[in-house]
Design a protein around this motif. Sequence first.
Motif, short mmCIF file in Angstrom:
data_model
loop_
_atom_site.label_atom_id
_atom_site.label_comp_id
_atom_site.label_asym_id
_atom_site.label_seq_id
_atom_site.Cartn_x
_atom_site.Cartn_y
_atom_site.Cartn_z
N ASP A 176 6.38 10.35 0.59
CA ASP A 176 5.79 9.26 -0.17
C ASP A 176 6.50 7.98 0.24
OD1 ASP A 176 4.86 7.42 -2.05
OD2 ASP A 176 4.88 8.88 -3.69
N ASN A 177 5.77 7.02 0.79
CA ASN A 177 6.42 5.80 1.25
C ASN A 177 6.94 4.94 0.10
OD1 ASN A 177 3.95 4.63 0.38
ND2 ASN A 177 4.06 3.08 1.99
N GLY B 274 10.55 2.06 -0.20
CA GLY B 274 10.20 0.65 -0.30
C GLY B 274 8.83 0.29 0.26
N HIS B 275 7.90 1.23 0.22
CA HIS B 275 6.52 1.02 0.70
C HIS B 275 6.48 0.63 2.18
CE1 HIS B 275 5.81 0.86 -3.64
NE2 HIS B 275 4.65 1.42 -3.31
N THR B 276 7.32 1.29 2.98
CA THR B 276 7.29 1.04 4.41
C THR B 276 5.91 1.38 4.96
OG1 THR B 276 8.32 1.58 6.53
CG2 THR B 276 8.17 3.37 4.93
N LYS B 277 5.50 0.68 6.00
CA LYS B 277 4.17 0.95 6.57
C LYS B 277 4.24 1.89 7.76
CE LYS B 277 4.33 -3.33 9.16
NZ LYS B 277 3.68 -4.61 9.40
N LEU B 278 5.44 2.20 8.25
CA LEU B 278 5.63 3.11 9.38
C LEU B 278 6.47 4.29 8.95
CD1 LEU B 278 6.63 0.61 12.20
CD2 LEU B 278 4.50 1.88 12.08
N TRP B 279 6.13 5.47 9.50
CA TRP B 279 6.97 6.64 9.27
C TRP B 279 6.89 7.55 10.47
CZ3 TRP B 279 5.72 11.88 7.25
CH2 TRP B 279 6.88 12.59 6.95
N ASP B 280 8.05 7.97 10.97
CA ASP B 280 8.15 8.85 12.14
C ASP B 280 8.57 10.25 11.68
OD1 ASP B 280 7.69 6.54 13.55
OD2 ASP B 280 9.77 6.27 14.13
N PHE B 281 7.94 11.27 12.25
CA PHE B 281 8.27 12.65 11.88
C PHE B 281 7.80 13.59 12.97
CE2 PHE B 281 3.96 12.07 10.60
CZ PHE B 281 3.34 13.30 10.71
N ILE C 155 0.84 -1.19 0.00
CA ILE C 155 0.00 0.00 0.00
C ILE C 155 0.88 1.24 0.00
CG2 ILE C 155 -1.71 1.29 1.32
CD1 ILE C 155 -2.68 -1.44 2.38
N GLN C 156 0.53 2.19 -0.85
CA GLN C 156 1.27 3.45 -0.93
C GLN C 156 0.54 4.50 -0.11
OE1 GLN C 156 1.76 4.96 -4.91
NE2 GLN C 156 3.01 6.69 -4.23
#
Length: 152
Positions: free
Chosen positions: A96-97, A101-108, A82-83
Amino acid sequence: MRKTITAILLIFHLFALPNIVLAQCNEYTKKECIPQLTPYTFNGQLNNAVLSEGETAELQLTFYKDQEYRILVEGEDALGKIQFQLFDTDYNLLYDNADEGHTKLWDFMVESTDDFVIRILIPEDKQKAQIESGCVSILIGFRAFGSRTIFK
């Protein structure tokens, strides 16, 4: 009489089926997704939907200054990778994940309190004869201080 019973059953299914599917999606989110936010604190909002291949969904959220955030976008296996993208309210792309590599987690972390739009894109698999659908969860976790990426 038979037509009346058939009509009643049809009406029941039209109203009951979406509630059953949504309840299953809520259970998937609670059991499979919320634990993945650790060590962040879940913000308490269950943002999920049943989506099909080729569909897009958007969610507008407010992120606050001096909070570190984790976005988790998790979908059932049948949906593939899922993008998800993060935009400001003018639809300038901030993340944009697909670039990671279409990671499902992102911290910011944001530099100031503001509204943002999260867009979810479900890929279409043209090799399959039947379109798949499944639950997609968009969850937000938070904690004070620290950062990985800061946006103005």
